[in-house]
Each structure stands twice: as C-alpha cells, then as structure tokens.
Design a protein around this motif. Sequence first.
Motif, PDB file in Angstrom:
ATOM      1  N   GLY A 162       0.768  -1.244   0.106  1.00  0.00           N
ATOM      2  CA  GLY A 162       0.006   0.172  -0.043  1.00  0.00           C
ATOM      3  C   GLY A 162       0.850   1.275   0.297  1.00  0.00           C
ATOM      4  N   ALA A 163       2.143   1.215   0.052  1.00  0.00           N
ATOM      5  CA  ALA A 163       3.065   2.182   0.164  1.00  0.00           C
ATOM      6  C   ALA A 163       4.035   2.276  -0.999  1.00  0.00           C
ATOM      7  CB  ALA A 163       3.502   2.458   1.571  1.00  0.00           C
ATOM      8  N   TYR A 213      -8.103  -7.380 -10.075  1.00  0.00           N
ATOM      9  CA  TYR A 213      -7.814  -7.887 -11.307  1.00  0.00           C
ATOM     10  C   TYR A 213      -7.287  -6.558 -12.374  1.00  0.00           C
ATOM     11  CZ  TYR A 213      -8.469  -9.294 -16.200  1.00  0.00           C
ATOM     12  OH  TYR A 213      -8.216  -9.365 -17.919  1.00  0.00           O
ATOM     13  N   LEU A 214      -6.384  -6.923 -13.327  1.00  0.00           N
ATOM     14  CA  LEU A 214      -5.667  -5.880 -14.210  1.00  0.00           C
ATOM     15  C   LEU A 214      -5.833  -6.197 -15.409  1.00  0.00           C
ATOM     16  CD1 LEU A 214      -4.286  -4.951 -11.307  1.00  0.00           C
ATOM     17  CD2 LEU A 214      -2.755  -3.815 -12.958  1.00  0.00           C
ATOM     18  N   ILE A 227      -3.500 -14.746 -15.603  1.00  0.00           N
ATOM     19  CA  ILE A 227      -4.603 -13.747 -15.135  1.00  0.00           C
ATOM     20  C   ILE A 227      -4.038 -12.917 -13.985  1.00  0.00           C
ATOM     21  CG2 ILE A 227      -6.984 -13.237 -14.484  1.00  0.00           C
ATOM     22  CD1 ILE A 227      -7.316 -16.475 -15.282  1.00  0.00           C
ATOM     23  N   GLY A 228      -3.722 -11.426 -14.286  1.00  0.00           N
ATOM     24  CA  GLY A 228      -2.951 -10.751 -13.419  1.00  0.00           C
ATOM     25  C   GLY A 228      -3.749  -9.886 -12.416  1.00  0.00           C
ATOM     26  N   PHE A 229      -3.148  -9.814 -11.201  1.00  0.00           N
ATOM     27  CA  PHE A 229      -4.048  -9.078 -10.101  1.00  0.00           C
ATOM     28  C   PHE A 229      -3.021  -8.345  -9.292  1.00  0.00           C
ATOM     29  CE2 PHE A 229      -6.698 -12.743 -10.839  1.00  0.00           C
ATOM     30  CZ  PHE A 229      -7.695 -12.328 -10.747  1.00  0.00           C
ATOM     31  N   PHE A 230      -3.528  -7.319  -8.736  1.00  0.00           N
ATOM     32  CA  PHE A 230      -2.794  -6.561  -7.516  1.00  0.00           C
ATOM     33  C   PHE A 230      -3.329  -7.132  -6.184  1.00  0.00           C
ATOM     34  CE2 PHE A 230      -1.112  -2.375  -9.159  1.00  0.00           C
ATOM     35  CZ  PHE A 230      -0.183  -3.078 -10.181  1.00  0.00           C
ATOM     36  N   ASP A 295       4.798   2.580 -12.249  1.00  0.00           N
ATOM     37  CA  ASP A 295       3.967   3.943 -12.574  1.00  0.00           C
ATOM     38  C   ASP A 295       2.959   4.490 -11.564  1.00  0.00           C
ATOM     39  OD1 ASP A 295       5.557   4.106 -14.794  1.00  0.00           O
ATOM     40  OD2 ASP A 295       3.811   3.361 -16.219  1.00  0.00           O
ATOM     41  N   GLY A 296       2.748   3.802 -10.360  1.00  0.00           N
ATOM     42  CA  GLY A 296       2.178   4.409  -9.432  1.00  0.00           C
ATOM     43  C   GLY A 296       0.932   3.666  -9.186  1.00  0.00           C
ATOM     44  N   ALA A 297       0.354   2.540  -9.983  1.00  0.00           N
ATOM     45  CA  ALA A 297      -0.703   2.052  -9.639  1.00  0.00           C
ATOM     46  C   ALA A 297      -0.633   0.976  -8.262  1.00  0.00           C
ATOM     47  CB  ALA A 297      -1.140   0.925 -10.776  1.00  0.00           C
ATOM     48  N   ARG A 298      -1.972   0.902  -7.860  1.00  0.00           N
ATOM     49  CA  ARG A 298      -2.262   0.043  -6.622  1.00  0.00           C
ATOM     50  C   ARG A 298      -3.340  -0.822  -6.696  1.00  0.00           C
ATOM     51  NH1 ARG A 298      -1.280   4.183  -1.626  1.00  0.00           N
ATOM     52  NH2 ARG A 298       1.122   4.916  -2.189  1.00  0.00           N
TER      53      ARG A 298
END
Length: 298
Positions: A162-163, A213-214, A227-230, A295-298
């Motif tokens: 988260g940081a 999901y991304l 299948i990609g996730f954060f 790039d800053g995505a979370r």
Amino acid sequence: MTSARPPFSDATYDRAALHRSDQDWLAEAWTRARVVPVSPKSAVPVTADCRVAFRDAADATDGVRRFLGLVGEVAYFTVTTEPDGDNWTTLREFGLQADELDAGLVVSAIALEQWHQRHTHCPRCGALTVETQAGWTRTCTNDGSEHFPRTDPAVIMLVHDGADRTLLGRGPQWGEGRFSTLAGFVEPGESLEAAVTREVFEEVGIGVRDVRYLASQPWPFPASLMIGFFARLDGDASITLDPVEMAEAAWFTRDEVADAARWTDEQAQPDPSRRLRGISPKLSISRFLIDQWLDGAR
C-alpha cells in the motif's frame, strides 16, 4: 508510461468460428489463405524485422491444416511442418518485437499444436481421436465424443504494502538475484480471487486483501491463461517460504525494482552487492504488473 495491456492480449482478428464446420467454405478459403507454418516444437519462420514469414497456400508445405480466422476477407491458416530453413525461431525470442496480429496468430497456432500433441486419445475410452472443426476439436473414433482445447487458468499477482514496497519471489529454477511476481494455478472449484489469496499464503505465508484484476495474457507454453492481479498486504509482512516452491522472497522498494528493471532491459551488469539484480522481461505479464506498479498503480 507503460502499455495498457500485456503482450499477446489484444484481439486482433476474427476467429470466425461459424466457418469451422463448413468444408466447402474452408476449401475455398484455403485457395486464398495466408499460412502460418509452425513446427512440432513451436517454432515459426520470421523475417529480419521480426515479422512472421507467412506463406501463400500454394507454397505451404503439406501438413496438418488448421483454420485460425479472418482479417477482413483474408483467411489465415496454420500448417504443422518441420523447419525448412535457418530463420525459424520461437515466440519467446521474437514475440516482443512482433506486431499484435502476428503475435496473436502465432499464439493460437502454437496453443493448438501443443494441445493436439497431448490429446491424441479419448479421455473417456482411450481410443484414438481425430481432428475436426478445422482443428478446434478432436473427435473420438470409438464413442464419437468431442473434445475441445484446454486452457489452464493461472493467477499471477503483484503483492504490495500500500506504500512503497512490493513482494517478489524467486523459484529454484531462477538464477540468484532474479525475482518475479508470485503465481500459481487455479484449483477446481476455486475463484480467481481465492486462488490469489491461497497461492500467496502457501508460497510466502503472507495474507492479502483488496485483490484487484488488471489484465490477462495467453501463454501457450504449453496451455496457460495468465490472469493478473494486484493484492495488498493484510497483516504481518513477515515471510515464511514454501521450501519446495520458493528459493527466496523479499520486500523491495520502488527504487530497487526500477533499478532492476533498467538492468534487465539494458542487459547490463548490475551491482553484485544488490539482492535484486533482475526481474521478468517485458514479454511477460509479470513485467506488465511490475511496470504498472512502478508507474504508481495500486
């Protein structure tokens, strides 16, 4: 900024499934087809500028013929054949430079070839099966049952705190200093989100929440859909490794990951004192997830 989608993930042609059982249409389409030759070991011929060396039907080597789809009025087929020159290579080697149409056709051609090689007999009675539906099914010669290409769903996830830190791991097959995101196959009766949570806990003993999901990526080596996730850390950040699946795992900062990404892309010699010295190449969805996070995505 990073690409909005991983390699191989754009739908660049019409699969035209309604034509797969129309033998007259397929015969006519073959006369004007562009052909993707593919070897039993999943190599294809390419040009010097990393384009697929398509062939006209009249010039195609005799072999098993499968219909891939349409681009406008142009029909694309694949034919299984042995390499007939020194310009044959694999998708892993040229895929990053290929355009989306070439890559999409080759991914499908390889996935079909790999599936047919592994499914020559009926899983119900053991009899031989034959190709039907222009290469998109196999039919049992004994009981008439139809069998369709299988795709194995696998989750792949970037876990972050988260940081400013992300969790990366290294399997025993990877060289020291090279890390990637975690991944694992979805089990029967399991949702994708549950698979993310389970795999992370099994591999590194970490709890996660906010599973998001991304994107996805077909990966025909031999038959996966990645299948990609954060996922965000939930609770204690202490790592407990699965000694079979994982050789090493650690939390890394954005600066550390960015340095490793640069060294990987430039094929540079990294600082040997750094624990993280390389990450996944840009061909993979693992790298797509990492770049999104950088790039800053979370």
